[in-house]
Design an enzyme around this catalytic site. Sequence first.
Site, PDB file in Angstrom:
ATOM      1  N   ASP A 182      25.882  15.327 -29.532  1.00  0.00           N
ATOM      2  CA  ASP A 182      24.515  15.867 -29.269  1.00  0.00           C
ATOM      3  C   ASP A 182      24.391  15.714 -27.446  1.00  0.00           C
ATOM      4  OD1 ASP A 182      23.863  16.296 -31.771  1.00  0.00           O
ATOM      5  OD2 ASP A 182      23.303  14.518 -32.158  1.00  0.00           O
ATOM      6  N   ASP A 237      18.690  17.022 -34.607  1.00  0.00           N
ATOM      7  CA  ASP A 237      20.150  17.175 -35.391  1.00  0.00           C
ATOM      8  C   ASP A 237      19.817  16.711 -36.739  1.00  0.00           C
ATOM      9  OD1 ASP A 237      23.008  16.969 -36.052  1.00  0.00           O
ATOM     10  OD2 ASP A 237      22.677  14.503 -35.578  1.00  0.00           O
ATOM     11  N   CYS A 249       0.776  -1.246   0.124  1.00  0.00           N
ATOM     12  CA  CYS A 249       0.003   0.046   0.019  1.00  0.00           C
ATOM     13  C   CYS A 249       1.163   1.360  -0.007  1.00  0.00           C
ATOM     14  CB  CYS A 249      -0.833   0.053   1.198  1.00  0.00           C
ATOM     15  SG  CYS A 249      -0.428   0.476   2.602  1.00  0.00           S
TER      16      CYS A 249
END
Length: 758
Positions: free
Chosen positions: A658, A475, A24
Amino acid sequence: MSENERRPLRIGKEEQLRVVGMHCATCSTTVAKALRGVKGVEEAEVNLASGTAKVVVSGARLRDLVEAVRRAGYDVVTERLRLRISMNPEDSRRVTELLEGLDGVVKASVNPGTGEAVIEVNPYSTSAEAIVEALRGHGFRAQVISKAAPASAGELRGYLRALAVAWSFGLLTLYLQYTSRPLLAMVASAPVVFYAGLRYHLGAYRAFRNRTTNMDTLVSTATLVAWLYSAYSLAVHGPVFFDAASLLISFLLIGKTIEAYIKERLSGEVVRLLPSRARVIRDGSEVEVSADEVKVGDLLVVRSGESIAADGVVDEGKGEVDESIVTGEPMPVTKSKGDPVVGGSRLVSGFLKVYVTRSGERTYMAQLMTAVRDAEAARLRAQDLVDRVAAVFTPTIIAIAVVTFLAWHFALGFPTPKAVLFAVAVLASACPCALGLATPMAVLVSVHRLAKRGVIVKDGEALERVKDVDVFVFDKTGTLTEGRPRVKDYVELQPGVMELAASLESLSSHPVAKAIVDRFGARLRGFVKDFNEFPGDGVAGTVGDRQVIVGRPEFVAQNCEGQAKGDVAVCVDGRVAGWLSLEDPVRPEALELVAKLKSMGRRVIIATGDSGPSAEAVAAALGVEVRKGLSPDDKAELVRSLRQEGHRVAFVGDGVNDAVAEKEADVGIALAGGTDIAKYAGDVVVMNLKGIELLLRESRIATRKVKENLAWAFGYNSVLVPVAAGLLYPAVYLSPQYAALAMSMSSVIVSLWSTVPL
């Protein structure tokens, strides 16, 4: 939200734990609190659906973390290894310290007499292979004697046993009570209440010991109140309801068993893709071994219909291989000698002998499982609301139950047994589990569904962020284009310029370098020295006795005399000596993706290091904006400026260049060119551009599922608790056993609804 708020700085290392016994929202909160209480823990996040805890530590030992969880009344999945180590007796202390200093080792015990070591490890952060290699690196040879499989939660098996006992004795209790044999009914109900329901009583005790409350508190209190009051009533010849106490547990266990099955099936989905056994060639003969024992250099024998146990290269044979786990594409691919194959892919037809190049934790599947576990532990914004509600939920329900009893007995004058049943029904009907599962179950399902389609979510929170992205920055080379540029035309101001350029570029792995080498050759490669590569700009070096620079026209112009033109310029001995133009076909799927993004109202920008006409040609073909001549830092600055303008930005790239821009974006998406997931910096790794559309779709589904799950959980409790309290009595009455069934089914519905694809 600032960058630091979105992605806090983490200077410590991260540890993943599989926690046993949580069911829970309060359970996960208790475990998180216990972990944060350990000195050296920077951050702790616990996921109820996957049963995992992600802990960022700086100085805390793994043993301290495990002990903290166990003190809180829960357990941690560990694996026990037994190694035989070649060492002198006097080295035992050093080896013990060495072992306990390794990542993933909980504790180690070394016998100096026998040279054997018993090691308790976290199987989610290390392996027997890694430990043996670490020992070898310190001059100790080791051999694995035995390895006990991870002590799994056994949650499903435990629930099945309890369910069998509960219904066997529960039905007997029902029969005895309704045939007016209450004493025998009490005896028959005892195994249900005190054995089948033991997990709830122990959970309630743990919660009490930790000064908190949870679902176990509600169930245990409801069951014991019903049973103990019935025992008292039996003694004074009053009405009894042992059947209510028994069926309360029995109905509750039905739901919890279904829920445990769903979670176990989901959590094991990726693991099941790898075979447990493999056939290898050793000492000239074919032998069957455990998949864990496959090592680099082994030769795997794979027959039609079998899965490949590790990453490798086809050494012999030919066959059709289903690589959908990597590519997301259902069509099999023909593999023959020299072709790479990935562990977890399946040989549809044919016969292969595979030379193993990566095994154990270095394989694609091992990286995939690590990434999936990381993503499962994501904490979405909605979880903050759930945590606040969970903190007061159980005490509030207990208070409502007490008020219900007092109102029915003292205010309305109903007899004590009836008032008790109303109060017990309130306790049995309230369901904090559904609240706790609402967010993590939706995330877990989406992460697994994407992984099976070749989309690897490394940061689960990105699943929520990506739906809000309004600007996609791509890119160009290798991302929107095929990444195989070709020389279209060229200009030489001096004879032999392109040959010099090709010789220099032969030392680079950039796609443009390959295009130049393919066109002009590299006959002077052996004469290249002082080679330097400038990411995003170009290369420079000495070819023979000539100083040569090849790169973006802007880069060349900054370092040479003359006018640099084209897509790539060449400088020789300080003067521009030529240039060339490139063409790189646009990926067919790029056209589809960009059209889809534009139809969704997203803005698309190309950010490329190219400054020549090819960049504009690609932008024109796709009908989008282009920013040319950008260095890696320029791309990151573009992302920053867009975010400062209030945009949510995703950056999509395929190279190391990148990485900075991907980190700067709200969501970084890496287009993978291989199976080494770890080397990609993005929050999400996709195998092709189609994966971005899948990601967006799954993000919308997951977000909607979270909202629907929370609406169900709050709505259920808002309706069922008043009904159980007797608000609609006598027109509608909810007895305790059916209240318990409704309680358990509530969390089952959340789990099932999360798995339904829309």
